[in-house]
Design an enzyme around this catalytic site. Structure first.
Site, short mmCIF file in Angstrom:
data_model
loop_
_atom_site.label_atom_id
_atom_site.label_comp_id
_atom_site.label_asym_id
_atom_site.label_seq_id
_atom_site.Cartn_x
_atom_site.Cartn_y
_atom_site.Cartn_z
N LYS A 38 0.87 -1.18 0.00
CA LYS A 38 0.00 0.00 0.00
C LYS A 38 0.90 1.23 0.00
O LYS A 38 1.73 1.38 0.89
CB LYS A 38 -0.88 -0.04 1.25
CG LYS A 38 -1.82 1.13 1.41
CD LYS A 38 -2.68 0.96 2.64
CE LYS A 38 -2.05 1.51 3.88
NZ LYS A 38 -1.80 2.95 3.92
N ASP A 69 -3.19 4.34 -1.50
CA ASP A 69 -3.90 4.90 -0.35
C ASP A 69 -3.72 6.42 -0.33
O ASP A 69 -2.88 6.95 0.40
CB ASP A 69 -3.35 4.27 0.94
CG ASP A 69 -4.09 4.79 2.17
OD1 ASP A 69 -5.09 5.51 2.01
OD2 ASP A 69 -3.67 4.45 3.29
N LYS A 71 -6.47 8.16 0.22
CA LYS A 71 -7.69 8.47 0.98
C LYS A 71 -8.51 9.54 0.27
O LYS A 71 -8.70 10.66 0.76
CB LYS A 71 -7.36 8.87 2.40
CG LYS A 71 -6.77 7.71 3.19
CD LYS A 71 -6.86 7.88 4.68
CE LYS A 71 -6.36 6.64 5.40
NZ LYS A 71 -4.93 6.33 5.17
N GLY A 181 -3.14 -0.64 12.13
CA GLY A 181 -3.12 -0.37 13.57
C GLY A 181 -2.33 -1.40 14.35
O GLY A 181 -2.13 -1.24 15.57
N GLY A 183 1.12 -3.34 15.51
CA GLY A 183 2.52 -2.91 15.65
C GLY A 183 2.61 -1.57 16.35
O GLY A 183 2.14 -1.42 17.48
P1 XMP Z 1 1.73 1.96 10.74
O1 XMP Z 1 3.03 2.63 10.56
O2 XMP Z 1 0.92 2.52 11.86
O3 XMP Z 1 1.00 2.28 9.36
O4 XMP Z 1 1.82 0.45 10.80
C1 XMP Z 1 -0.33 2.11 9.16
C2 XMP Z 1 -0.67 2.42 7.74
O5 XMP Z 1 -2.04 2.30 7.61
C3 XMP Z 1 -2.63 3.56 7.37
N1 XMP Z 1 -3.66 3.71 8.36
C4 XMP Z 1 -4.93 3.76 8.04
N2 XMP Z 1 -5.54 3.74 6.88
N3 XMP Z 1 -7.60 3.83 8.00
C5 XMP Z 1 -6.88 3.79 6.87
O6 XMP Z 1 -7.46 3.79 5.78
C6 XMP Z 1 -7.02 3.85 9.20
O7 XMP Z 1 -7.67 3.84 10.23
C7 XMP Z 1 -5.61 3.83 9.22
N4 XMP Z 1 -4.74 3.82 10.23
C8 XMP Z 1 -3.52 3.75 9.66
C9 XMP Z 1 -1.61 4.61 7.51
O8 XMP Z 1 -1.86 5.60 6.54
C10 XMP Z 1 -0.35 3.83 7.27
O9 XMP Z 1 -0.10 3.76 5.88
#
Ligand code: XMP
Length: 235
Positions: A38, A69, A71, A181, A183
């Site tokens: 992603k 992504d 968003k 979420g 890690g």
């Molecule tokens: P980390 O570094 O926290 O990265 O492992 C998480 C990844 O996921 C994305 N992210 C989200 N994307 N809804 C989403 O659509 C969410 O609630 C959310 N939380 C984290 C974040 O952009 C990163 O790429």
């Protein structure tokens, strides 16, 4: 598109290049460990579209999901135009926010996505604390929007496992659930899949690790171990 891609159920979030990857072939070694990759805005803004194209090519060779992504959250016409650029960069799944609404926005996005052969993932809740302020108050309505539009999947955070379970129960088996979420943000590896998610998304725990290949291998093994154990105990 197949429901399950790869064996691991883990999607790598590339919001930057892995700092510990000094080997020029690192991405080629990293990606086959995952079910998908992603890419996000930080990577696009820092490294540019050429790098995003290369990531998509490596992911395609590895046979894993290619998720853009950004968003998306705009009027339908603008989101459709972004979708065309996403397709041109080589990605086959795009993430959009559910809160922009259907008429004049998501309905146009979904029509254009079908024309372009792109799948849509809708954000229905977010992993951070502030998601409770607005997003989570409308969680069920967002699931309803996802169902009405018959999208490929929804994003539901691993930091709110009850929402993952609820999404699976409400949406049935055919919709994919992706859970970020785990890690760094605190959710335990494997727990979202145990609650009904198809994939867990991992970013910083890999890309900021001193040895990303070692971290990725360890995380994927941990997800597999936890999932095997919850499936055995519920059988
Ligand atoms: P980390 O570094 O926290 O990265 O492992 C998480 C990844 O996921 C994305 N992210 C989200 N994307 N809804 C989403 O659509 C969410 O609630 C959310 N939380 C984290 C974040 O952009 C990163 O790429």
């Amino acid at each position: 598109m197949r429901k399950w891609v790869g064996h691991t159920g883990v999607v790598l979030a590339l919001d930057g290049l892995p700092s510990g990857c000094r080997d020029p072939g690192c991405l080629e070694k990293l990606m086959p460990l995952f079910s998908g990759v992603k890419v996000g805005l930080p990577l696009l803004l820092r490294e540019g579209p050429r790098l995003l194209r290369r990531v998509a090519e490596v992911a395609q060779s590895a046979g894993i999901l290619r998720i853009a992504d950004f968003k998306l959250a705009d009027i339908g016409d603008v989101m459709s135009s972004s979708l065309e650029a996403i397709r041109d960069l080589g990605y086959d799944i795009a993430i959009a926010h559910a809160f922009v609404g259907v008429r004049g926005a998501l309905e146009d996005l979904v029509v254009r996505a079908r024309e372009l052969g792109i799948e849509v993932l809708l954000v229905t809740s977010m992993s951070h604390e502030g998601s409770r302020e607005f997003y989570d108050k409308h969680f069920r309505e967002f699931l309803e929007v996802a169902r009405e539009l018959n999208v490929w999947g929804v994003v539901v955070p691993a930091t709110r496992l009850h929402l993952v379970s609820e999404a699976r129960k409400t949406m049935g088996g055919s919709v994919r659930i992706l859970s970020p979420g785990v890690g760094v943000q605190g959710a335990r590896y494997g727990t979202a899949i145990c609650h009904g998610a198809d994939y867990e998304i991992v970013g910083r725990s890999v890309i900021k690790a001193p040895d990303p290949l070692e971290a990725a291998t360890r995380i994927v093994e941990e997800v597999e171990r936890v999932v095997r154990s919850c499936r055995t105990s519920s059988a």
